[in-house]
Design a protein around this motif. Structure first.
Motif, PDB file in Angstrom:
ATOM      1  N   GLU A 248       0.711  -0.612  -0.430  1.00 15.10           N
ATOM      2  CA  GLU A 248       0.059  -0.303  -0.021  1.00 15.10           C
ATOM      3  C   GLU A 248       1.279   1.187   0.040  1.00 15.10           C
ATOM      4  OE1 GLU A 248      -3.455  -0.315  -0.900  1.00 15.10           O
ATOM      5  OE2 GLU A 248      -3.931  -2.331  -0.177  1.00 15.10           O
ATOM      6  N   HIS A 251       2.554   1.658  -3.498  1.00 16.75           N
ATOM      7  CA  HIS A 251       0.739   2.344  -4.212  1.00 16.75           C
ATOM      8  C   HIS A 251       0.391   4.313  -3.775  1.00 16.75           C
ATOM      9  CE1 HIS A 251      -0.098  -0.478  -6.490  1.00 16.75           C
ATOM     10  NE2 HIS A 251      -0.194  -1.626  -6.053  1.00 16.75           N
ATOM     11  N   ARG A 252       1.201   4.425  -2.737  1.00 19.73           N
ATOM     12  CA  ARG A 252       1.263   6.004  -2.125  1.00 19.73           C
ATOM     13  C   ARG A 252      -0.481   6.097  -1.836  1.00 19.73           C
ATOM     14  NH1 ARG A 252       5.156   8.764  -3.640  1.00 19.73           N
ATOM     15  NH2 ARG A 252       7.140   8.269  -4.980  1.00 19.73           N
ATOM     16  N   ARG A 253      -1.063   4.507  -0.694  1.00 24.00           N
ATOM     17  CA  ARG A 253      -2.104   4.618  -0.404  1.00 24.00           C
ATOM     18  C   ARG A 253      -2.091   4.935   0.632  1.00 24.00           C
ATOM     19  NH1 ARG A 253      -3.805  -0.220  -4.844  1.00 24.00           N
ATOM     20  NH2 ARG A 253      -2.639  -1.410  -3.085  1.00 24.00           N
TER      21      ARG A 253
END
Length: 311
Positions: A248, A251-253
């Motif tokens: 995550e 994914h830059r989440r």
């Protein structure tokens, strides 16, 4: 090595030269986002504990965490069993099952030279049985009295012999895949893991390695896929939560990463590094209120925690 690994006693060995008097040992923990703990046992070249070791004045040893206590408690009392098995092997020196049991107990007692000798004797008696090859492979990899490269090569040889006996042996496939991943041979590792997962799609070690391989190669969609599979196979798995947090983050989440770090911390609340990883994820999101509540929880569990007090 910045990778997920099981936390077991006697897993790795490092040669050192001690001097008379006090010796200082420096350790570096690199990945604060993963389950982080250190313990050590100082032994001689044959793997036997050194007598009369002391800690210097003013050095307080930290108490065992809950997970470490559980790990130590899970180690059986081997003194009586070892004596009984030694006597039994003396009466039946060509019994492969007795020799294999003796090898495992020698391993628990941290006598790698004797463990290796017993395991190889058992293997010589039962070359055609796969579990003796697997036992020899595991014990060879912990033979501290041999150079590291020799240990690795010997272990690989036995895992390959196990595959010759059964080409679908998942423990051998996953062990060889991990060797190849650590040797930076991703294609070979991937092929092994695909074979292992074709046989056992729910094997946790294979799923974890598959997700880590995808992450190392920056295959983010693949990492996402295998992380979900790992989480599905083991809903409470600390490894699954940590791999997912890394995915995550890549994914830059950040919100999803924070939730994954929370699951990791809930899986093992004795590890302060997991509290810190979750705390940092909230601070990056600007959720200071949530971070403050987490600090309060940490202080309830560990009133003298430096992480919480500094925050």
């Amino acid at each position: 090595v910045n990778r997920l690994a099981a936390y077991h006693a006697r897993e790795q060995y490092v040669p050192v030269h001690l001097q008379a008097g006090w010796n200082r040992i420096m350790l570096k923990l690199y990945s604060i986002t993963q389950k982080t703990a250190v313990r050590m046992r100082i032994v001689d070249a044959a793997g036997k504990p050194l007598p009369n070791l002391e800690s210097p004045p003013g050095v307080a040893l930290l108490p065992l965490t809950a997970s470490m206590k559980q790990d130590v408690a899970s180690q059986p009392e081997t003194g009586n069993a070892l004596s009984v098995l030694q006597q039994a092997v003396g009466k039946h020196p060509r019994s492969a099952p007795l020799l294999a049991g003796l090898a495992m107990l020698y391993g628990i007692e941290f006598l790698p030279d004797k463990a290796r000798e017993a395991a190889l004797e058992a293997l010589n008696l039962e070359q055609g049985k796969i579990h003796y090859q697997l036992l020899a492979a595991r014990i060879e990899n912990r033979a501290i009295h041999l150079p590291r490269e020799v240990r690795g090569n010997n272990s690989r040889r036995h895992y390959l012999a196990a595959l010759d006996l059964d080409g679908k042996c998942v423990p051998a496939l996953t062990a060889l895949a991990e060797f190849e991943l650590n040797d930076q041979r991703p294609r070979e590792s991937l092929a092994r893991l695909e074979e292992a997962l074709a046989v056992n799609p729910g094997n946790l070690r294979a799923l974890r390695l598959r997700a880590e391989l995808a992450l190392e190669e920056d295959w983010l969609e693949e990492a996402d896929k295998w992380t979900r599979a790992l989480a599905k196979a083991s809903a409470n798995s600390l490894a699954a939560a940590l791999v997912q947090a890394r995915v995550e983050s890549r994914h830059r989440r950040p919100r999803a990463a924070a939730k994954a770090y929370q699951r990791a911390r809930m899986a093992d609340q004795s590890q302060l590094s997991l509290w810190l990883a979750e705390l940092q994820s909230y601070e990056r999101l600007g959720k200071n209120g949530t971070a403050g509540k987490l600090i309060e929880k940490l202080l309830q569990i560990s009133p003298r925690s430096e992480i919480a007090l500094v925050r």
